[in-house]
Structure formats: C-alpha cells, structure tokens
Scaffold this motif. Sequence first.
Motif, PDB file in Angstrom:
ATOM      1  N   PHE A  40       0.817  -1.211   0.000  1.00 54.81           N
ATOM      2  CA  PHE A  40       0.000   0.000   0.000  1.00 54.81           C
ATOM      3  C   PHE A  40       0.857   1.269   0.000  1.00 54.81           C
ATOM      4  N   PHE A  41       1.878   1.296   0.838  1.00 55.54           N
ATOM      5  CA  PHE A  41       2.710   2.496   0.969  1.00 55.54           C
ATOM      6  C   PHE A  41       3.502   2.771  -0.315  1.00 55.54           C
ATOM      7  N   ASP A  42       4.005   1.730  -0.938  1.00 55.16           N
ATOM      8  CA  ASP A  42       4.708   1.894  -2.214  1.00 55.16           C
ATOM      9  C   ASP A  42       3.764   2.461  -3.273  1.00 55.16           C
ATOM     10  N   ARG A  43       2.571   1.896  -3.353  1.00 47.95           N
ATOM     11  CA  ARG A  43       1.588   2.373  -4.336  1.00 47.95           C
ATOM     12  C   ARG A  43       1.193   3.822  -4.057  1.00 47.95           C
ATOM     13  N   LEU A  44       1.086   4.190  -2.777  1.00 53.42           N
ATOM     14  CA  LEU A  44       0.750   5.559  -2.404  1.00 53.42           C
ATOM     15  C   LEU A  44       1.807   6.534  -2.920  1.00 53.42           C
ATOM     16  N   PHE A  45       3.091   6.165  -2.796  1.00 49.92           N
ATOM     17  CA  PHE A  45       4.161   7.054  -3.225  1.00 49.92           C
ATOM     18  C   PHE A  45       4.381   7.047  -4.743  1.00 49.92           C
ATOM     19  N   HIS A  46       3.655   6.214  -5.461  1.00 48.00           N
ATOM     20  CA  HIS A  46       3.660   6.268  -6.928  1.00 48.00           C
ATOM     21  C   HIS A  46       2.698   7.344  -7.427  1.00 48.00           C
ATOM     22  N   LYS A  47       1.741   7.738  -6.588  1.00 48.71           N
ATOM     23  CA  LYS A  47       0.667   8.656  -6.996  1.00 48.71           C
ATOM     24  C   LYS A  47       0.999  10.101  -6.642  1.00 48.71           C
ATOM     25  N   LYS A  48       0.419  11.013  -7.432  1.00 43.65           N
ATOM     26  CA  LYS A  48       0.544  12.437  -7.154  1.00 43.65           C
ATOM     27  C   LYS A  48      -0.271  12.752  -5.913  1.00 43.65           C
ATOM     28  N   PRO A  49       0.090  13.650  -5.063  1.00 41.87           N
ATOM     29  CA  PRO A  49       1.292  14.469  -5.033  1.00 41.87           C
ATOM     30  C   PRO A  49       2.461  13.784  -4.313  1.00 41.87           C
ATOM     31  N   PHE A  50       2.237  12.563  -3.808  1.00 40.14           N
ATOM     32  CA  PHE A  50       3.255  11.875  -3.001  1.00 40.14           C
ATOM     33  C   PHE A  50       4.475  11.436  -3.799  1.00 40.14           C
ATOM     34  N   ASN A  51       4.316  11.322  -5.124  1.00 41.55           N
ATOM     35  CA  ASN A  51       5.422  10.811  -5.949  1.00 41.55           C
ATOM     36  C   ASN A  51       6.659  11.712  -5.918  1.00 41.55           C
ATOM     37  N   ILE A  52       6.517  12.973  -5.512  1.00 45.71           N
ATOM     38  CA  ILE A  52       7.712  13.828  -5.398  1.00 45.71           C
ATOM     39  C   ILE A  52       8.624  13.362  -4.254  1.00 45.71           C
ATOM     40  N   PHE A  53       8.067  12.577  -3.329  1.00 42.55           N
ATOM     41  CA  PHE A  53       8.842  12.047  -2.202  1.00 42.55           C
ATOM     42  C   PHE A  53       9.241  10.587  -2.388  1.00 42.55           C
ATOM     43  N   GLU A  54       8.889   9.998  -3.551  1.00 46.63           N
ATOM     44  CA  GLU A  54       9.087   8.563  -3.747  1.00 46.63           C
ATOM     45  C   GLU A  54      10.542   8.138  -3.608  1.00 46.63           C
ATOM     46  N   SER A  55      11.450   8.877  -4.161  1.00 53.03           N
ATOM     47  CA  SER A  55      12.866   8.517  -4.081  1.00 53.03           C
ATOM     48  C   SER A  55      13.344   8.509  -2.626  1.00 53.03           C
ATOM     49  N   PHE A  56      12.990   9.546  -1.885  1.00 53.28           N
ATOM     50  CA  PHE A  56      13.348   9.619  -0.472  1.00 53.28           C
ATOM     51  C   PHE A  56      12.723   8.456   0.298  1.00 53.28           C
ATOM     52  N   TYR A  57      11.456   8.193   0.011  1.00 50.28           N
ATOM     53  CA  TYR A  57      10.751   7.092   0.674  1.00 50.28           C
ATOM     54  C   TYR A  57      11.440   5.758   0.403  1.00 50.28           C
ATOM     55  N   GLN A  58      11.773   5.491  -0.858  1.00 54.72           N
ATOM     56  CA  GLN A  58      12.395   4.210  -1.193  1.00 54.72           C
ATOM     57  C   GLN A  58      13.758   4.051  -0.523  1.00 54.72           C
ATOM     58  N   LYS A  59      14.521   5.114  -0.424  1.00 55.93           N
ATOM     59  CA  LYS A  59      15.843   5.054   0.207  1.00 55.93           C
ATOM     60  C   LYS A  59      15.745   4.851   1.721  1.00 55.93           C
ATOM     61  N   ASN A  60      14.670   5.331   2.332  1.00 53.58           N
ATOM     62  CA  ASN A  60      14.524   5.312   3.792  1.00 53.58           C
ATOM     63  C   ASN A  60      13.286   4.558   4.237  1.00 53.58           C
ATOM     64  N   ARG A  61      12.803   3.670   3.391  1.00 57.81           N
ATOM     65  CA  ARG A  61      11.534   2.980   3.599  1.00 57.81           C
ATOM     66  C   ARG A  61      11.403   2.346   4.978  1.00 57.81           C
ATOM     67  N   GLU A  62      12.376   1.523   5.351  1.00 59.35           N
ATOM     68  CA  GLU A  62      12.280   0.782   6.604  1.00 59.35           C
ATOM     69  C   GLU A  62      12.190   1.712   7.815  1.00 59.35           C
ATOM     70  N   VAL A  63      13.046   2.699   7.867  1.00 57.80           N
ATOM     71  CA  VAL A  63      13.039   3.628   9.007  1.00 57.80           C
ATOM     72  C   VAL A  63      11.752   4.453   9.020  1.00 57.80           C
ATOM     73  N   LEU A  64      11.313   4.924   7.850  1.00 60.44           N
ATOM     74  CA  LEU A  64      10.083   5.710   7.792  1.00 60.44           C
ATOM     75  C   LEU A  64       8.870   4.895   8.237  1.00 60.44           C
ATOM     76  N   LEU A  65       8.783   3.653   7.756  1.00 57.03           N
ATOM     77  CA  LEU A  65       7.658   2.814   8.170  1.00 57.03           C
ATOM     78  C   LEU A  65       7.751   2.453   9.652  1.00 57.03           C
ATOM     79  N   TYR A  66       8.982   2.242  10.139  1.00 60.02           N
ATOM     80  CA  TYR A  66       9.132   1.962  11.571  1.00 60.02           C
ATOM     81  C   TYR A  66       8.669   3.163  12.395  1.00 60.02           C
ATOM     82  N   LEU A  67       9.035   4.365  11.966  1.00 66.10           N
ATOM     83  CA  LEU A  67       8.605   5.564  12.693  1.00 66.10           C
ATOM     84  C   LEU A  67       7.087   5.738  12.609  1.00 66.10           C
ATOM     85  N   PHE A  68       6.519   5.471  11.428  1.00 66.95           N
ATOM     86  CA  PHE A  68       5.066   5.583  11.271  1.00 66.95           C
ATOM     87  C   PHE A  68       4.345   4.596  12.190  1.00 66.95           C
ATOM     88  N   PHE A  69       4.719   3.315  12.078  1.00 64.45           N
ATOM     89  CA  PHE A  69       4.050   2.314  12.910  1.00 64.45           C
ATOM     90  C   PHE A  69       4.477   2.420  14.373  1.00 64.45           C
TER      91      PHE A  69
END
Length: 156
Positions: A6-35
Amino acid sequence: MHQEDFFDRLFHKKPFNIFESFYQKNREVLLYLFFGGLTFIVSVVSYALFYKVCGMNALIANVFSWILAVMFAYITNRIWVFQSQHHSRFKVLIEMLSFFGGRVFTLVVEEVILWVGISYLHSDGVLVKVVAQIVVIVLNYVISKLFVFRNKKSRG
C-alpha cells in the motif's frame, strides 16, 4: 527488492510521488517511525485509560498497555516494516518469541523509568510514560533490526 504494498503504491501517486525517491531510500526507518508512532498512541492511550479511567496501579496499567502495543507492533513490523519472509510455523514462532523477548526487556526498562519517575521524582504518570516510550521505541528498533528480523534479506 521488497514486495510492493500500500505504501509503495501511495508514493507512486501524485502528489506523493515527489517524495518517492526519499521514501524508497529510507523505507524501513520511515515505516518503523510511522508504525512506531501508532504503537506509541496505542500504548499511551491504553495506559491512560487503564491508569486514569480504571484507576489501576501505574505499573499494572503499563503491563496491560504493553500487551496491546506489542501485539500491534509485531503484526505491523512483521508485515510492513521488515517484511518478514518466514512462513513456516516453526520460523514464525521463533521470530515471534524473539520479538516478544526483546519487548519484555524493554518493558523492564519502561517499568523502571515509570517507577523512578512516579515514585521518586513525583512526576505525572502519563508524562513519564511518554518519556519512557521514546526510550523504548529506539531500543525496540535496534532489537528488531539486529536480532528479530535480521535474516530478512532483499529477495529478487
């Protein structure tokens, strides 16, 4: 590569796609902080309910809130944060026992912080709980990353 969710698909869509590169590089830490943030809410809100509304002893209320928070954290960490690839009952059981074992350690740390903060520093129980949770979130990430979900490698 991890399995798209779900989170990957969310960052493929506008307006979130501008953050997709950052999200992919820091995915684990970002999801850990979110959850971790959601787990924090589960922990503090349930603690406040048990402690303030039900009138439980602070340390007992903390154990009950810990049970709810750890169950929530295990499920979210297993599925989204670390994307565990273990499917056999034995490996899932070992993973779960190591996760809960690490959380028992941080429960003891949290109980000591609560005991000292409330009994000796005479601070508000909920405020001390919030401070303890910050310490616990950091410790839990380190334990999960280094010990519980360490066998999770990128699978192509």
